[in-house]
Design a protein around this motif. Structure first.
Motif: not given
Length: 235
Positions: A162-175, A179-190
């Motif tokens: 639930a906490a993860k879903a709430a965090a992703s709901a308010g997140a921006d699309d860093l892509k 130069g930011v793709g899915p892999a770098l976006e995942k690194k930043l989110n982690e």
């Protein structure tokens, strides 16, 4: 003023404010540690130890425990054996920020000494080991607690989701950043970076820390992520 310190079998030239990667230290993120093996102090009055300078020290704050770049070891034997083997290794490191260089009085500060994990005794390592890995008794106690409250386990498992879903709901699309793709976006989110506002607020120290921690190799400044994030916020 700069200092040359020794830790983990290596020597580092540092000054206040530097962000440095050293061999893994027995310390948690946020702790302040003190390096007591100082080989040289530079500045208006340089001083060289023989081999160490008595009373001198370097204090630093632990930013994070990280791993270095992956190294590939490949061995191939053709004649008679016809075998090949590939092994990967990532060195365990500690990311620190130097806060102060002391020319004297290091023995009176009371700050924890910087000790590498390889120098720790078995008792100290056991003290740092999580309780779940220390023996069968804690495991048995945990199993008994779970058996006594079977209904509480699904709720506990659902809470992180639930906490993860709430965090992703308010997140921006860093892509949207260059130069930011899915892999770098995942690194930043982690690493806890989920919004343009966080990136727009980065200063020089933050950029240097994330460059070292996530191995971006200057990508943040080269691509101009901070300016792009401010522009995206402004719309």
């Amino acid at each position: 003023m700069f200092a040359v310190l020794k830790t983990g079998g290596k020597q580092y030239k540092v000054q206040a404010g530097d962000v440095v990667r050293v061999e893994r230290l027995a310390a948690e993120a946020g702790e302040t540690v003190q390096f007591n093996e100082i080989l040289m102090l530079g500045g208006d009055k340089p001083s060289v130890g023989s081999p160490m300078i008595t009373g001198a020290a370097v204090q630093a704050t632990v930013i994070d425990q990280i791993k270095g770049e992956k190294l590939i070891h490949y061995v191939k034997r053709r004649r008679k054996h016809s075998s090949q083997r590939t092994k990967g290794h990532r060195q365990k490191l500690t990311l620190i920020r130097v806060t102060e260089i002391l020319a004297s009085g290091a023995d009176k500060t009371g700050v924890k000494a910087a000790v590498g994990t390889g120098s720790m005794s078995a008792a100290a390592k056991a003290a740092m080991t999580p309780a779940s890995n220390k023996g069968a008794a804690p495991k048995a106690a945990a199993k008994a607690a779970v058996a006594a409250k079977p209904a509480a386990a699904p709720k506990a498992a659902a809470a992180p989701k639930a906490a993860k879903a709430a965090a992703s709901a308010g997140a921006d699309d860093l892509k949207k950043l260059s130069g930011v793709g899915p892999a770098l976006e995942k690194k930043l989110n982690e690493a806890g970076v989920t919004s343009f506002a966080q990136i727009a607020a980065w200063g020089a120290d933050d950029i240097a820390a994330f460059d070292e921690k996530l191995n971006f190799k200057g990508r943040i400044e080269r691509e101009g992520w901070v300016d792009q994030a401010k522009a995206l916020i402004a719309g």
